[in-house]
Write a protein that holds these residues in place. Structure first.
Motif, PDB file in Angstrom:
ATOM      1  N   LYS A   1       0.914  -1.271   0.153  1.00  0.00           N
ATOM      2  CA  LYS A   1       0.049   0.016   0.018  1.00  0.00           C
ATOM      3  C   LYS A   1       0.704   1.198  -0.054  1.00  0.00           C
ATOM      4  N   CYS A   2       1.979   1.359   0.617  1.00  0.00           N
ATOM      5  CA  CYS A   2       3.046   2.138   0.434  1.00  0.00           C
ATOM      6  C   CYS A   2       3.359   2.412  -1.314  1.00  0.00           C
ATOM      7  N   VAL A   3       3.322   1.415  -2.060  1.00  0.00           N
ATOM      8  CA  VAL A   3       3.625   1.438  -3.379  1.00  0.00           C
ATOM      9  C   VAL A   3       2.473   2.139  -4.175  1.00  0.00           C
ATOM     10  N   THR A   4       1.230   1.943  -3.832  1.00  0.00           N
ATOM     11  CA  THR A   4       0.034   2.494  -4.337  1.00  0.00           C
ATOM     12  C   THR A   4      -0.287   3.710  -3.860  1.00  0.00           C
ATOM     13  N   GLY A   5       0.412   4.250  -2.978  1.00  0.00           N
ATOM     14  CA  GLY A   5      -0.131   5.589  -2.479  1.00  0.00           C
ATOM     15  C   GLY A   5      -1.370   5.422  -1.506  1.00  0.00           C
ATOM     16  N   GLU A   6      -1.820   4.390  -1.350  1.00  0.00           N
ATOM     17  CA  GLU A   6      -2.825   4.201  -0.332  1.00  0.00           C
ATOM     18  C   GLU A   6      -2.583   4.425   0.988  1.00  0.00           C
ATOM     19  N   ILE A   7      -1.121   4.318   1.237  1.00  0.00           N
ATOM     20  CA  ILE A   7      -0.708   4.510   2.760  1.00  0.00           C
ATOM     21  C   ILE A   7       0.435   5.762   2.533  1.00  0.00           C
ATOM     22  N   ILE A   8       0.346   6.668   3.276  1.00  0.00           N
ATOM     23  CA  ILE A   8       1.289   8.094   3.008  1.00  0.00           C
ATOM     24  C   ILE A   8       2.088   7.685   4.597  1.00  0.00           C
ATOM     25  N   THR A   9       3.363   7.657   4.378  1.00  0.00           N
ATOM     26  CA  THR A   9       4.092   7.602   5.832  1.00  0.00           C
ATOM     27  C   THR A   9       4.820   8.888   6.135  1.00  0.00           C
ATOM     28  N   ALA A  10       5.168   8.657   7.273  1.00  0.00           N
ATOM     29  CA  ALA A  10       6.030  10.104   8.158  1.00  0.00           C
ATOM     30  C   ALA A  10       6.951   9.317   9.153  1.00  0.00           C
ATOM     31  N   ILE A  11       7.813   9.871   9.547  1.00  0.00           N
ATOM     32  CA  ILE A  11       8.971   9.625  10.486  1.00  0.00           C
ATOM     33  C   ILE A  11       8.669  10.621  11.612  1.00  0.00           C
ATOM     34  N   ALA A  12       8.732  10.353  12.765  1.00  0.00           N
ATOM     35  CA  ALA A  12       8.469  11.388  14.107  1.00  0.00           C
ATOM     36  C   ALA A  12       9.713  11.175  14.802  1.00  0.00           C
ATOM     37  N   MET A  13      10.782  11.964  14.833  1.00  0.00           N
ATOM     38  CA  MET A  13      12.028  11.781  15.810  1.00  0.00           C
ATOM     39  C   MET A  13      11.903  13.246  16.541  1.00  0.00           C
ATOM     40  N   THR A  14      11.872  14.442  15.787  1.00  0.00           N
ATOM     41  CA  THR A  14      11.975  15.506  16.579  1.00  0.00           C
ATOM     42  C   THR A  14      10.840  15.881  17.510  1.00  0.00           C
ATOM     43  N   GLU A  15      11.162  16.486  18.524  1.00  0.00           N
ATOM     44  CA  GLU A  15      10.117  16.965  19.823  1.00  0.00           C
ATOM     45  C   GLU A  15      10.182  18.361  19.805  1.00  0.00           C
ATOM     46  N   PRO A  16       9.473  18.962  20.647  1.00  0.00           N
ATOM     47  CA  PRO A  16       9.381  20.277  20.952  1.00  0.00           C
ATOM     48  C   PRO A  16      10.784  20.700  21.637  1.00  0.00           C
ATOM     49  N   GLY A  17      11.398  19.972  22.433  1.00  0.00           N
ATOM     50  CA  GLY A  17      12.472  20.174  23.112  1.00  0.00           C
ATOM     51  C   GLY A  17      13.987  19.571  22.435  1.00  0.00           C
ATOM     52  N   THR A  18      13.559  18.691  21.547  1.00  0.00           N
ATOM     53  CA  THR A  18      14.670  17.954  21.101  1.00  0.00           C
ATOM     54  C   THR A  18      14.795  17.841  19.688  1.00  0.00           C
ATOM     55  N   GLY A  19      15.804  18.500  19.077  1.00  0.00           N
ATOM     56  CA  GLY A  19      16.295  18.079  17.593  1.00  0.00           C
ATOM     57  C   GLY A  19      17.184  17.026  17.392  1.00  0.00           C
ATOM     58  N   SER A  20      18.145  17.450  16.965  1.00  0.00           N
ATOM     59  CA  SER A  20      19.418  16.588  16.660  1.00  0.00           C
ATOM     60  C   SER A  20      19.932  15.652  17.888  1.00  0.00           C
TER      61      SER A  20
END
Length: 381
Positions: A113-132
């Motif tokens: 479903k990632c290939v068909t575009g039915e699923i759009i993905t994201a990655i969540a690392m950054t937080e309000p008080g934490t970047g790198s």
């Protein structure tokens, strides 16, 4: 210029993609900017034509081609506009975590479903008080029977509003020494209890790209949604950052080339004091400088893409490319706006949009200051 990693198949693919974008993206891009969103229909059209995750194995719905095809996609999307960065993130940053660390069951469940575009993905690392500083994230995941209970908040998340599947980094061991050994990765699906979206963030640029806050309040994630092994999340993130930073460098280079193209056309057609602006020595010198920077950047970048496709470790050089090419693109945006004169400050001219879209590339995927820290460390300093 002949490019080392490109074959006739890549160029045929580029022509097909460009034809698709001329029909499905270029005519609508300004409206997407006004709407502050790229429609899901564009994603499914991309999927239908084979422009999402082409390097995935055929058994998951991909084309099984080399990563050069992904490089072509990233270049052509950037030529349309920087707001399409979310597609590259989906193809070349998020999905590789699933292919690299997911179980066969997870791959079969999500990748097609990632290939068909039915699923759009994201990655969540950054937080309000934490970047790198990923080792010090505050989001926690506590095992409770067959579920992990997640609490925390993430911010600046690309595809944050539309994403159906989000890979998050969370602490599973608050007492780990060193701290990074307490980080794990999880896959959170749309509709998970306790998972909500915060604001769609109002950015200086990248207006059509949906960036958001994500909130986890006693969010229940099935135990089988742990990605890879518990406590290895930080290592996984470090392993995948090479390709992420290469994607950012590709976009910066393509943007620089596009800004040069539109400015060259402009200075040839715009007249001042009875002659084209292109005939003034200052304009000629500026354009010569920009052309030289772009040519040098392209040669370096293509060598990195070739090495990356060959499986080589390019961490140091890709850090160089990420900071140098994004910095170059920022400077070129300013120079090209200046060469447009007052019209460069008008929204109907592409250079104005480029000028506000480009700067963030030196911040995300690790700030350029962090890139220099990596380079210095690998030089033995």
């Amino acid at each position: 210029m002949k490019r080392s990693f490109l074959t006739d198949d890549h160029e045929m693919f580029r022509k097909s993609l460009r034809k698709f974008l001329e029909k499905e993206a270029y005519p609508f891009y300004n409206q997407w900017e006004e709407d502050r969103m790229i429609p899901r229909s564009f994603w499914t059209k991309m999927g239908k034509q084979g422009f999402l995750c082409p390097d995935l194995d055929e058994k998951y719905g991909g084309s099984g081609v080399d990563w050069g095809f992904s490089a072509v996609i990233n270049e052509e999307l950037e030529r349309v506009g920087s707001g399409l960065v979310g597609v590259g993130l989906h193809n070349d940053i998020v999905v590789p975590y699933i292919t690299g660390y997911g179980t066969e069951e997870q791959k079969q469940h999500w990748l097609p479903k990632c290939v068909t575009g039915e699923i759009i993905t994201a990655i969540a690392m950054t937080e309000p008080g934490t970047g790198s500083d990923l080792a010090n994230i505050k989001t926690t995941a506590v095992l409770d029977g067959d579920h992990y209970i997640v609490n925390g908040q993430k911010t600046f998340i690309t595809n944050g509003i539309q994403s159906d599947l989000v890979i998050i980094a969370a602490k599973t061991d608050l007492n780990a020494v060193p701290k990074h050994k307490g980080v794990s990765l999880f896959v959170v699906e749309r509709g998970a209890p306790g998972f909500s979206r915060g604001r769609k963030l109002d950015k200086v640029g990248l207006h059509c790209q949906d960036t958001a806050e994500l909130i986890f309040e006693d969010c229940r994630i099935p135990r089988e949604n742990l990605l890879g092994e518990e406590g290895k999340g930080f290592i996984y993130l470090m392993e995948k950052l090479q390709q992420e930073r290469l994607v950012v460098a590709i976009a910066a280079q393509a943007a620089a080339e596009e800004m040069f193209r539109v400015t060259l056309d402009y200075v040839k057609s715009r007249e001042a004091f009875g002659r084209p602006v292109s005939q003034f020595q200052n304009t000629q010198f500026k354009m010569a400088e920009i052309a030289t920077e772009i040519e040098m950047g392209r040669v370096f970048l293509d060598s990195l893409i070739t090495d990356h496709m060959a499986g080589e470790n390019i961490v140091t050089k890709v850090s160089m490319a990420k900071w140098k090419l994004t910095d170059m693109a920022k400077k070129i945006a300013a120079e090209c706006m200046q060469l447009h004169g007052g019209y460069g400050y008008m929204e109907e001219y592409e250079i104005a949009r480029r000028y506000r879209d480009i700067p963030v590339a030196s911040i995300y995927a690790g700030t350029n200051e962090i890139m220099k820290v990596i380079i210095a460390k690998n030089l033995g300093l």
